[in-house]
Scaffold this motif. Structure first.
Motif, PDB file in Angstrom:
ATOM      1  N   UNK A 130      28.774 -40.296  -1.150  1.00 56.91           N
ATOM      2  CA  UNK A 130      28.707 -40.386   0.314  1.00 56.91           C
ATOM      3  C   UNK A 130      30.091 -40.256   0.946  1.00 56.91           C
ATOM      4  N   UNK A 131      31.113 -40.777   0.287  1.00 53.72           N
ATOM      5  CA  UNK A 131      32.470 -40.609   0.794  1.00 53.72           C
ATOM      6  C   UNK A 131      32.851 -39.124   0.779  1.00 53.72           C
ATOM      7  N   UNK A 132      32.457 -38.419  -0.279  1.00 53.13           N
ATOM      8  CA  UNK A 132      32.699 -36.969  -0.340  1.00 53.13           C
ATOM      9  C   UNK A 132      31.962 -36.235   0.780  1.00 53.13           C
ATOM     10  N   UNK A 133      30.776 -36.705   1.131  1.00 56.43           N
ATOM     11  CA  UNK A 133      30.047 -36.112   2.261  1.00 56.43           C
ATOM     12  C   UNK A 133      30.877 -36.264   3.537  1.00 56.43           C
ATOM     13  N   UNK A 134      31.470 -37.442   3.746  1.00 60.83           N
ATOM     14  CA  UNK A 134      32.310 -37.660   4.926  1.00 60.83           C
ATOM     15  C   UNK A 134      33.500 -36.720   4.969  1.00 60.83           C
ATOM     16  N   UNK A 135      34.141 -36.515   3.825  1.00 64.31           N
ATOM     17  CA  UNK A 135      35.276 -35.582   3.754  1.00 64.31           C
ATOM     18  C   UNK A 135      34.805 -34.168   4.089  1.00 64.31           C
ATOM     19  N   UNK A 136      33.654 -33.787   3.541  1.00 69.10           N
ATOM     20  CA  UNK A 136      33.089 -32.460   3.801  1.00 69.10           C
ATOM     21  C   UNK A 136      32.807 -32.261   5.285  1.00 69.10           C
TER      22      UNK A 136
END
Length: 193
Positions: free
Chosen positions: A66-72
């Motif tokens: 989910x943190x990677x989703x935020x970065x994306x």
């Protein structure tokens, strides 16, 4: 869950890990290969199933995914522009986060984002509370905060917390507001060439 959220997760998985991973996740949770419609509403458990299936298939923790989703999300220029309207500096941006759900609803009226409350602990240290009945938004906002720090050129430590307690909290320590040049940003949209 709003289809825009589900579609964002789908696009993140497809763009980052490829169409085969998205197809496998969609098949596992019973979603058509073409995925989600951005303007429809979906049951919240379906969103959780997609995130859990992707995390399992990638061998990642749910919060890390989910943190990677935020970065994306910050890599998408329309959302980056919406976030950059929060202020000229990273600290200005942080102080504008309380208004972000309302600004997002101007564009998508039925989008239900968590309530965001920024608490100043001491100068340079903050806590962002993400109040939502749906877990996971704290991790997404930790990713957004990391990516926006890079965008502004600020050196920041982000503590995503455990996500077990509600509201989910994200710790923010602003170490250097001018660590690097950051990305350019103008209020006027760049003209297409």
């Amino acid at each position: 869950m709003h289809g825009l959220v589900n579609r964002s997760i789908q696009c993140f998985l497809r763009d980052t890990y490829g169409g085969d991973l998205w197809a496998a996740v969609a098949a596992e949770v019973g979603v058509a290969p073409e995925g989600f419609e951005a303007l429809m509403q979906y049951d919240d458990p379906l969103t959780d199933a997609v995130v859990d299936a992707a995390a399992r298939q990638l061998g990642k923790q749910r919060e890390a995914l989910l943190e990677d989703v935020g970065i994306y999300l910050v890599s998408l220029e329309p959302l980056r522009r919406l976030l950059r309207f929060g202020g000229a500096s990273y600290e200005d941006f942080l102080h504008s986060l309380d208004e972000l759900p309302d600004r997002a609803r101007l564009a998508v009226p039925d989008l239900d984002l968590p309530d965001l409350t920024l608490q100043a602990i001491v100068p340079g240290r903050f806590r962002l509370d993400c109040s939502s009945p749906r877990p996971g938004f704290g991790a997404v906002f930790a990713g957004i905060l990391r990516a926006m720090a890079d965008d502004y050129g600020a050196l920041v430590l982000i503590d995503a917390g455990s996500g077990a307690a509600l509201p989910e909290t994200v710790g923010i320590e602003l170490l250097d507001t001018a660590f690097s040049a950051g990305r350019g940003f103008d209020l006027a949209r760049p003209e297409a060439i």
